[in-house]
Design a protein around this motif. Structure first.
Motif, mmCIF file in Angstrom:
data_model
loop_
_atom_site.group_PDB
_atom_site.id
_atom_site.type_symbol
_atom_site.label_atom_id
_atom_site.label_comp_id
_atom_site.label_asym_id
_atom_site.label_seq_id
_atom_site.Cartn_x
_atom_site.Cartn_y
_atom_site.Cartn_z
ATOM 1 N N ILE A 59 0.844 -1.213 0.000
ATOM 2 C CA ILE A 59 0.000 0.000 0.000
ATOM 3 C C ILE A 59 0.873 1.256 0.000
ATOM 4 C CG2 ILE A 59 -1.691 1.316 1.347
ATOM 5 C CD1 ILE A 59 -2.795 -1.391 2.336
ATOM 6 N N HIS A 60 1.943 1.191 0.772
ATOM 7 C CA HIS A 60 2.832 2.348 0.914
ATOM 8 C C HIS A 60 3.444 2.719 -0.444
ATOM 9 C CE1 HIS A 60 5.992 4.219 3.900
ATOM 10 N NE2 HIS A 60 5.386 5.120 3.187
ATOM 11 N N TYR A 61 3.897 1.710 -1.157
ATOM 12 C CA TYR A 61 4.581 1.933 -2.439
ATOM 13 C C TYR A 61 3.586 2.213 -3.565
ATOM 14 C CZ TYR A 61 7.469 0.646 -6.534
ATOM 15 O OH TYR A 61 8.125 0.617 -7.738
ATOM 16 N N ASN B 221 11.523 11.651 -0.642
ATOM 17 C CA ASN B 221 11.713 10.925 0.617
ATOM 18 C C ASN B 221 11.455 9.425 0.458
ATOM 19 O OD1 ASN B 221 12.111 13.486 1.566
ATOM 20 N ND2 ASN B 221 10.197 13.602 2.744
ATOM 21 N N HIS B 222 10.378 9.087 -0.251
ATOM 22 C CA HIS B 222 10.070 7.659 -0.415
ATOM 23 C C HIS B 222 11.078 6.973 -1.332
ATOM 24 C CE1 HIS B 222 6.347 8.995 1.495
ATOM 25 N NE2 HIS B 222 6.248 7.748 1.916
ATOM 26 N N SER B 223 11.555 7.686 -2.357
ATOM 27 C CA SER B 223 12.569 7.098 -3.244
ATOM 28 C C SER B 223 13.832 6.760 -2.450
ATOM 29 C CB SER B 223 12.917 8.060 -4.382
ATOM 30 O OG SER B 223 11.762 8.343 -5.149
ATOM 31 N N GLY C 171 5.959 12.606 9.928
ATOM 32 C CA GLY C 171 7.224 13.173 9.489
ATOM 33 C C GLY C 171 8.284 12.117 9.299
ATOM 34 N N TRP C 172 9.526 12.564 9.339
ATOM 35 C CA TRP C 172 10.675 11.709 9.039
ATOM 36 C C TRP C 172 11.817 11.982 10.010
ATOM 37 C CZ3 TRP C 172 11.194 8.443 4.607
ATOM 38 C CH2 TRP C 172 10.071 8.434 3.775
ATOM 39 N N ALA C 173 12.618 10.934 10.259
ATOM 40 C CA ALA C 173 13.892 11.089 10.967
ATOM 41 C C ALA C 173 15.009 10.895 9.945
ATOM 42 C CB ALA C 173 14.012 10.062 12.076
ATOM 43 N N LEU D 116 13.904 7.670 7.874
ATOM 44 C CA LEU D 116 12.852 6.758 8.355
ATOM 45 C C LEU D 116 11.513 7.480 8.334
ATOM 46 C CD1 LEU D 116 11.802 4.149 9.596
ATOM 47 C CD2 LEU D 116 12.500 5.016 11.844
ATOM 48 N N ASP D 117 10.585 6.883 7.614
ATOM 49 C CA ASP D 117 9.217 7.394 7.505
ATOM 50 C C ASP D 117 8.475 7.046 8.788
ATOM 51 O OD1 ASP D 117 6.590 7.978 6.793
ATOM 52 O OD2 ASP D 117 6.711 6.972 4.834
ATOM 53 N N VAL D 118 8.046 8.056 9.549
ATOM 54 C CA VAL D 118 7.281 7.764 10.766
ATOM 55 C C VAL D 118 5.816 8.217 10.652
ATOM 56 C CG1 VAL D 118 9.277 7.621 12.300
ATOM 57 C CG2 VAL D 118 8.136 9.831 12.021
ATOM 58 N N GLU E 147 2.010 7.339 10.195
ATOM 59 C CA GLU E 147 1.302 6.113 10.611
ATOM 60 C C GLU E 147 1.105 5.157 9.442
ATOM 61 O OE1 GLU E 147 -2.232 7.149 12.781
ATOM 62 O OE2 GLU E 147 -1.117 7.277 14.669
ATOM 63 N N HIS E 148 0.967 5.680 8.203
ATOM 64 C CA HIS E 148 0.749 4.779 7.069
ATOM 65 C C HIS E 148 1.940 3.832 6.857
ATOM 66 C CE1 HIS E 148 2.495 8.066 4.177
ATOM 67 N NE2 HIS E 148 3.403 7.128 4.298
ATOM 68 N N ALA E 149 3.086 4.166 7.454
ATOM 69 C CA ALA E 149 4.288 3.337 7.301
ATOM 70 C C ALA E 149 4.309 2.148 8.260
ATOM 71 C CB ALA E 149 5.536 4.187 7.509
HETATM 72 MN MN MN Z 1 5.252 7.160 3.607
#
Ligand code: MN
Length: 209
Positions: A31-33, A81-83, A130-132, A168-170, A172-174
């Motif tokens: 789902i994420h991708y 970010n996802h790439s 967000g992201w770390a 790191l994707d934080v 919730e969908h991750a």
């Molecule tokens: Mn994501």
């Protein structure tokens, strides 16, 4: 990268959706991708279509993102970010940083354990979505940071600016399907699937550039 936004391509995954289990589950990856990342990508292309921005370099736009519409900030960040995220994950990942990066982490943070603690804290305490990040600043020093929404350290709006080499994707969908509210468990599991070869490669490239 030097890629015009209009010519960007949706990246392929070098592993199956289920390959990161039990750390990141198959349905979440799928789902994420195919949904989340695909939507950021499509919306980015739609946002620049038939505008001058279509012919601009993606990274240069991100570095000047405060001058662009919020749709480009959110969806451009989402695509970048996802790439990055997919590329630094691997079913054969885990362990610790290697080579020059291992040395730089020890020099900058004291030890790998200390770096891990800082990164974990950035990921766990990012309020909302967000992201770390582990990034490299203009003095070629490593830093750990976090950003809200789909922002990243390349952007001129980021508190800590530089080039991210690990993210790191934080959102919730991750993680929500498998971990529900337990973000700390997802953050801990992430360390088992980090592709340190890729992170090291990204680091080395910045040292040369
Ligand atoms: Mn994501």
């Amino acid at each position: 990268m030097n890629t015009k936004i209009g010519k960007l391509e949706f990246p392929s995954l070098s592993y199956d959706f289920g390959a990161l289990e039990p750390h990141i589950d198959k349905l979440t990856m799928e789902i994420h991708y195919t949904k989340h990342h695909q939507a950021y990508f499509s919306n980015l292309l739609a946002a620049v279509k038939d505008t001058d921005t279509e012919n601009l370099d993606f990274e240069i736009v991100l570095k000047n993102i405060s001058k662009y519409p919020v749709a480009i900030r959110n969806n451009g960040g989402g695509h970048f970010n996802h790439s990055l995220f997919w590329s630094i994950l691997s079913p054969n990942g885990g362990g610790e940083a290697k080579g020059e990066l291992k040395k730089a982490i020890a020099d900058q943070f004291g030890s790998f354990a200390k770096f891990k603690e800082l990164f974990d804290n950035a990921a766990k305490t990012r309020f909302g979505s967000g992201w770390a990040w582990l990034g490299v600043n203009s003095d070629k020093e490593l830093f750990v940071s976090s950003t809200p929404n789909q922002d990243n350290p390349l952007m001129d709006v980021a508190e800590q600016k530089g080039t991210p080499i690990l993210g790191l994707d934080v959102w919730e969908h991750a993680y929500y399907l498998n971990y529900q509210n337990r973000r700390p468990d997802y953050v801990s599991a992430f360390w088992n699937v980090i592709n340190w070869d890729e992170v090291e490669k990204r680091y080395s490239k910045l040292l040369v550039g």
